[in-house]
Design a protein around this motif. Structure first.
Motif, PDB file in Angstrom:
ATOM      1  N   ILE A  16       4.488 -10.050  19.973  1.00 31.88           N
ATOM      2  CA  ILE A  16       5.366  -8.972  20.404  1.00 31.88           C
ATOM      3  C   ILE A  16       6.490  -8.792  19.380  1.00 31.88           C
ATOM      4  N   GLY A  17       6.596  -7.625  18.823  1.00 27.70           N
ATOM      5  CA  GLY A  17       7.633  -7.334  17.855  1.00 27.70           C
ATOM      6  C   GLY A  17       8.941  -6.993  18.541  1.00 27.70           C
ATOM      7  N   SER A  18       9.935  -6.708  17.740  1.00 28.18           N
ATOM      8  CA  SER A  18      11.240  -6.373  18.286  1.00 28.18           C
ATOM      9  C   SER A  18      11.205  -4.990  18.901  1.00 28.18           C
ATOM     10  N   ALA A  19      12.213  -4.716  19.724  1.00 26.54           N
ATOM     11  CA  ALA A  19      12.360  -3.384  20.286  1.00 26.54           C
ATOM     12  C   ALA A  19      12.649  -2.404  19.159  1.00 26.54           C
ATOM     13  N   PRO A  20      12.422  -1.106  19.389  1.00 30.28           N
ATOM     14  CA  PRO A  20      12.656  -0.117  18.330  1.00 30.28           C
ATOM     15  C   PRO A  20      14.120  -0.066  17.918  1.00 30.28           C
ATOM     16  N   LEU A  36       7.530  -0.204  22.210  1.00 36.42           N
ATOM     17  CA  LEU A  36       7.601  -1.646  22.016  1.00 36.42           C
ATOM     18  C   LEU A  36       6.333  -2.048  21.291  1.00 36.42           C
ATOM     19  N   GLU A  37       6.475  -2.351  20.011  1.00 38.12           N
ATOM     20  CA  GLU A  37       5.304  -2.613  19.184  1.00 38.12           C
ATOM     21  C   GLU A  37       4.623  -3.917  19.575  1.00 38.12           C
ATOM     22  N   GLU A  38       3.298  -3.890  19.617  1.00 34.74           N
ATOM     23  CA  GLU A  38       2.522  -5.088  19.909  1.00 34.74           C
ATOM     24  C   GLU A  38       1.425  -5.240  18.865  1.00 34.74           C
ATOM     25  N   ASP A  39       1.254  -6.445  18.395  1.00 29.59           N
ATOM     26  CA  ASP A  39       0.240  -6.745  17.391  1.00 29.59           C
ATOM     27  C   ASP A  39      -0.753  -7.699  18.026  1.00 29.59           C
ATOM     28  N   ARG A 135      14.189 -11.361   4.329  1.00 32.39           N
ATOM     29  CA  ARG A 135      13.936  -9.933   4.158  1.00 32.39           C
ATOM     30  C   ARG A 135      12.713  -9.414   4.914  1.00 32.39           C
ATOM     31  N   GLN A 136      12.121 -10.222   5.753  1.00 28.27           N
ATOM     32  CA  GLN A 136      10.991  -9.743   6.552  1.00 28.27           C
ATOM     33  C   GLN A 136      11.437  -8.614   7.488  1.00 28.27           C
ATOM     34  N   THR A 137      10.535  -7.658   7.708  1.00 32.33           N
ATOM     35  CA  THR A 137      10.818  -6.502   8.554  1.00 32.33           C
ATOM     36  C   THR A 137      10.069  -6.625   9.873  1.00 32.33           C
ATOM     37  N   ALA A 138      10.756  -6.352  10.958  1.00 30.66           N
ATOM     38  CA  ALA A 138      10.163  -6.489  12.294  1.00 30.66           C
ATOM     39  C   ALA A 138       9.140  -5.396  12.560  1.00 30.66           C
ATOM     40  N   LEU A 139       8.249  -5.656  13.502  1.00 27.04           N
ATOM     41  CA  LEU A 139       7.258  -4.664  13.889  1.00 27.04           C
ATOM     42  C   LEU A 139       7.908  -3.396  14.397  1.00 27.04           C
ATOM     43  N   GLY A 140       8.992  -3.571  15.166  1.00 28.68           N
ATOM     44  CA  GLY A 140       9.666  -2.411  15.735  1.00 28.68           C
ATOM     45  C   GLY A 140      10.625  -1.744  14.778  1.00 28.68           C
TER      46      GLY A 140
END
Length: 262
Positions: A16-20, A36-39, A135-140
């Motif tokens: 589960i990624g972060s909220a938008p 809400l992004e899900e992988d 520096r990683q970017t969240a899914l959301g």
């Protein structure tokens, strides 16, 4: 003795990624919806086991009571099998790791978690790995700014890692360049694993910060199950261990691979 290994139905795990990302709401305006992004990743648990038979004569002649620890030994063997499966993922695809949901291997430049090769495990190399983790970017959407928490190394780099952590704790100079080792390294928890190849080290964030590798057990067993049974036709005692487990990398963002050439 014999081994068993059965494959079960595929299980689905969600990273589960972060909220938008938030957007400004003007006076009197409505809030905008975001997803809400899900992988999603799929994997299966497998059944592993082993049986041991001890004859009546062996039990009677066991003056030291070694056979009393048979169940404990089989439980330890189950833990070894679990660790073998998990750490084998680091060596998959020539060290690039298993293929992830996006079709790219775990450690890849596209994932931003593969540092440039270093001649040795030193503070400069760890600093470069920390930048990638931060520096990683969240899914959301948005920068995750992940803090480093664990330093995972093979035995070949254990002493170098211990020297780094000790020097960092005392803010000492280290290396041929007599460079000061910053104190963030001393806060890392060192994990040494003999199953890893000596060609790399790994910097990981806390699992509370982002999904990384998920380990699953069969709920009905809740870990290794050891049973014993007295034989009727033969004077002996049989021991059987069953362990149903699986593991799957859910997200690449929480780990950085640091190749080491020496």
């Amino acid at each position: 003795m014999h081994d068993v290994r059965d494959i079960y139905t595929q299980a689905r795990a969600y990273a589960i990624g972060s909220a938008p990302e938030l957007k400004q709401v003007l006076e009197g305006a409505e809030y905008e919806y975001g997803g809400l992004e899900e992988d999603k990743a799929s994997y299966a648990v497998t059944k592993w086991g082993r049986m041991i038979r001890l004859t009546w004569e062996a039990l009677v002649n066991d003056d030291l009571g070694a056979f009393l620890r048979t169940t404990q030994a089989m439980g330890i063997a189950a833990a070894r099998a679990e660790a073998d499966l998990i750490y084998a993922t680091f060596a998959a695809n020539s060290g690039a790791g298993p293929q992830m949901q996006d079709g790219v291997n775990l450690f890849h430049a596209d994932h931003g978690n593969l540092a440039a090769s270093s001649a040795a495990l030193d503070a400069a190399a760890l600093g470069k790995a920390r930048i990638l983790l931060r520096r990683q970017t969240a899914l959301g959407g948005g920068t995750m700014n992940l803090p480093p928490r664990f330093l995972l190394v093979a035995p070949e780099h254990e002493q170098a890692a211990e020297v780094l952590l000790a020097a960092s704790a005392r803010a000492m100079n280290q290396g041929s360049g007599n460079e000061l080792v910053t104190d963030w390294i001393s806060k890392l928890e060192l994990v040494v694993e003999a199953r890893l190849a000596g060609a790399a080290a790994y910097l990981l964030t806390s699992p509370q910060s982002v999904d990384t590798l998920e380990r699953a057990w069969l709920e009905a067993d809740n870990g290794p199950v050891v049973r014993e049974n007295e034989s009727f036709a033969v004077d002996s005692r049989d021991y059987k261990v069953r362990h149903v487990f699986g593991a799957r990398w859910l997200d690449w963002r929480g780990v950085v691979k640091l190749p080491i050439s020496s």
